[in-house]
Design a protein around this motif. Sequence first.
Motif, mmCIF file in Angstrom:
data_model
loop_
_atom_site.group_PDB
_atom_site.id
_atom_site.type_symbol
_atom_site.label_atom_id
_atom_site.label_comp_id
_atom_site.label_asym_id
_atom_site.label_seq_id
_atom_site.Cartn_x
_atom_site.Cartn_y
_atom_site.Cartn_z
ATOM 1 N N ALA A 108 25.411 -10.126 19.156
ATOM 2 C CA ALA A 108 24.208 -10.702 18.490
ATOM 3 C C ALA A 108 22.859 -10.149 19.023
ATOM 4 O O ALA A 108 22.961 -9.623 20.158
ATOM 5 N N ASN A 109 22.010 -10.014 18.282
ATOM 6 C CA ASN A 109 20.387 -9.417 18.636
ATOM 7 C C ASN A 109 19.559 -10.419 18.560
ATOM 8 O O ASN A 109 19.604 -11.655 18.085
ATOM 9 N N ASP A 112 18.668 -13.112 15.393
ATOM 10 C CA ASP A 112 19.909 -13.341 14.367
ATOM 11 C C ASP A 112 20.130 -14.858 14.617
ATOM 12 O O ASP A 112 19.815 -15.527 15.453
ATOM 13 N N VAL A 114 22.412 -17.930 14.031
ATOM 14 C CA VAL A 114 24.054 -17.969 14.631
ATOM 15 C C VAL A 114 24.461 -19.464 14.291
ATOM 16 O O VAL A 114 23.400 -20.345 14.367
ATOM 17 N N GLN A 118 29.602 -19.159 17.476
ATOM 18 C CA GLN A 118 29.698 -17.805 17.059
ATOM 19 C C GLN A 118 29.680 -16.843 18.217
ATOM 20 O O GLN A 118 28.800 -17.022 19.135
ATOM 21 N N VAL A 212 18.768 -19.733 16.462
ATOM 22 C CA VAL A 212 18.260 -18.185 16.358
ATOM 23 C C VAL A 212 18.156 -17.740 17.730
ATOM 24 O O VAL A 212 17.943 -18.503 18.618
#
Length: 389
Positions: A108-109, A112, A114, A118, A212
Motif C-alpha cells: 500500500a502507498n 490508498d 484500504v 487488507q 486511507v
Amino acid sequence: MSVPRSDNKPFRHPFARIRHAAPALAAWLLVACGNSDNAPPAAPAAVHSQVPGELRVQPASLQMLQIEPVAERRDSQTIWAPARIAFRDDRVTAVGSPAAGRIVQVHANIGDIVTAGQPLATVASPEALRLRAEAGNAVVAQGLAASEAQRQRLMVEKGIGVEMERAAAEARLREATQELDRARGTVALLGNGGNDGGGADRIVLRAPRAGVVAERKATVGAAVDTSGEPLFLVGDPSATWVVAEVFESDLAGLREGAEAQVETSSLSRPMRGRVQRIGTALNQETRRAPVFVSIENPPDTVRPGMLAKVAMQVASPPGLVIPLSAVLIKDERRSIVYLQRSDTVFQARDVELGQPMRGFIPVLGGLAVGDRIVVRGALLLDGAASQLQ
C-alpha cells in the motif's frame, strides 16, 4: 525608544521617526493658530500652568491633538493563525511490526483507500519463526500434560494411584495450559503469515480499520523492530479537524466553542467551525500552541495534510487599554501619557503598562476609567513642554 512586544521583538513607537522634528513642531504648537501676518504672538501659546508638571495650550492648538477617554475593554477581536487539516486523534491507527525483521514487500502507498484486514506490507522475521515454533511445542506439551493428568485421575479412582502424583500431574497441566495460552497470544499478534503462501517466518501487516493510508514509512529492505516508529498510519477520511498554531499571547482570550473560519487555497468559500480543544504545550521555537477546530459539514475535497489558515474570535483581556500611539518613552524606562486636566491644560502622567497586543496596550496603573488622554499628538505636547524647560 521601545516598548516590549509579546513576540519578544522590540516595538518601535509610531512617532519615533519624527522625534528629531519635535522642536520644530513644538514651535508651531507654541504659535497661536490663525495669525495670518506671521507676527510673533504677544504671549506664548503654551505656558506652564500654576500646578507643577502641567502644560497649558492655546484653544486653537487643540485641533492638532486627538483626545479620547480611557475605557475598559471587553470586546473580542479576530486573530489569524496558520493551520493544517489532520485526522482526529481517535480516528487514526498506527501500524508497526510485532517482531523484528526485514520488509520484503510493500502492498500500500500513501493515499490508498484500504479495507479492514487488507495487507499493507510483508516482513521476513526469524523471530516470528521461533515464536510460531514455540507455540507448536506448547501445543504438544499441553497435550502430553493433559494425558498424564487424566491417567493419574483414573488410577486414583481405581485405587491403584497415588494422590500426590495425581496432584503433581494436575499442576503440570495448569502450567502447560498457561504457557500455551501465552504462546497463542504472541502468535496471534503475528497474524497468519505462515498460511498466506509464505513461510512461517513471514508477518503480514494488515490495516486494522477501513480508511486511507495517511503515512507510510515502510520501504523494501528496511529493518524493523517493535520499538521503532509506526510503518503506516491509517485514518478515517471523514473524521478530520483543523490544527491551528496560535501565538502564546492570544491563547488567554481563546475559549472552547469560539467561532472559527477556515480558509484553504483549494476552496472558493471559507468553512465554518468551532474551537474544540486548546493545546496546553507550547512549541519552544515558535511559541505557538495547537488549537483544534472542528469543521461544520466539511466538503469531500478536504483531505488531511492540506494547508489552511484559521480566523478565531479572541476575547480581549479585561481591564484598561489605550492605543500604543498615546504612549511616550522617557529616559528609556518611563512610560508616560498626556492627561487632559481641563480644556486646555495637560499633564504628563507616568503609567505602568502590560504587553502590547494588536495596536493596544493594557494599563496596569496610573490611569482610571474616564481619564481623557492624548492618543495623537502627544509627541507635540512633549516637544512644547521641552521648549518651556
